[in-house]
Design a protein around this motif. Sequence first.
Motif, mmCIF file in Angstrom:
data_model
loop_
_atom_site.group_PDB
_atom_site.id
_atom_site.type_symbol
_atom_site.label_atom_id
_atom_site.label_comp_id
_atom_site.label_asym_id
_atom_site.label_seq_id
_atom_site.Cartn_x
_atom_site.Cartn_y
_atom_site.Cartn_z
ATOM 1 N N LYS A 86 -6.163 -10.534 -5.065
ATOM 2 C CA LYS A 86 -6.881 -10.043 -6.522
ATOM 3 C C LYS A 86 -8.093 -10.814 -6.273
ATOM 4 O O LYS A 86 -9.373 -10.159 -6.701
ATOM 5 N N LYS A 87 -8.276 -12.158 -6.131
ATOM 6 C CA LYS A 87 -9.522 -12.893 -6.290
ATOM 7 C C LYS A 87 -10.541 -12.848 -4.919
ATOM 8 O O LYS A 87 -11.517 -12.483 -5.027
ATOM 9 N N ARG A 134 0.670 -1.229 0.015
ATOM 10 C CA ARG A 134 -0.312 -0.116 0.082
ATOM 11 C C ARG A 134 0.890 1.207 -0.084
ATOM 12 O O ARG A 134 0.473 2.545 -0.236
ATOM 13 N N GLN A 135 2.233 1.162 0.158
ATOM 14 C CA GLN A 135 3.207 2.274 0.256
ATOM 15 C C GLN A 135 3.427 2.580 -1.445
ATOM 16 O O GLN A 135 3.371 1.806 -2.057
ATOM 17 N N LEU A 160 -8.953 -6.962 -4.664
ATOM 18 C CA LEU A 160 -7.973 -5.693 -4.725
ATOM 19 C C LEU A 160 -7.396 -5.412 -6.074
ATOM 20 O O LEU A 160 -7.186 -6.678 -6.745
ATOM 21 N N THR A 161 -7.117 -4.413 -6.506
ATOM 22 C CA THR A 161 -6.451 -4.003 -7.778
ATOM 23 C C THR A 161 -4.945 -4.033 -7.570
ATOM 24 O O THR A 161 -4.495 -3.104 -7.055
ATOM 25 N N LEU A 162 -4.220 -5.031 -8.423
ATOM 26 C CA LEU A 162 -2.842 -5.079 -7.883
ATOM 27 C C LEU A 162 -2.100 -4.308 -9.340
ATOM 28 O O LEU A 162 -2.389 -4.882 -10.082
ATOM 29 N N VAL A 178 -0.279 -15.703 -3.540
ATOM 30 C CA VAL A 178 -1.114 -14.867 -2.636
ATOM 31 C C VAL A 178 -1.370 -13.724 -3.298
ATOM 32 O O VAL A 178 -2.564 -13.181 -3.339
ATOM 33 N N PHE A 179 -0.642 -13.164 -4.221
ATOM 34 C CA PHE A 179 -0.828 -11.671 -4.901
ATOM 35 C C PHE A 179 -2.361 -12.182 -5.621
ATOM 36 O O PHE A 179 -3.111 -11.293 -5.684
#
Length: 149
Positions: free
Chosen positions: A123-124, A93-94, A128-130, A117-118
């Motif tokens: 994501k799923k 988030r930084q 969250l939008t990565l 994990v990403f």
Amino acid sequence: MRVYIIGNDGITLCRKAPATVNDGEVAVASNAELHAAPLSAKRLLALWNALPGVPKRRKVGDRDALIDQLWSAIEMLPDPEPQPGPKRPSKLRQPEGATVDEVASVTGWQRHTVRGVFSGSLKKKLGLTLASAKEERGRVYRIAEPASL
């Protein structure tokens, strides 16, 4: 300033006087306030016996002497550990983000687990939008802030 909240579950230390106290609770900041507090002899005895390292009593005896001893014992209690400050945001988030290798070294996971994990959790499952970008230190991942309406 030390203010003690005497409740049914014991004595709690506060740094400043609370705006309100719950039913059955009493806030005291001095020996005089403890003397003036509406505490029954049974409750005073229970408070005394709940203190660590004091000889247990079966009878109140002299009420004023017990209150003085109780105040002295309360004042000797150590301050509780300060609560940690607010959590800092995760590396993702930084603004600088994090690479797969950085996350793997911090967590002790293997690289393929971090990528899983990403993809799976962030994501799923969490939706969250990565965002990722190729930079000098490698591919850097960041959680993109949702667009405000």
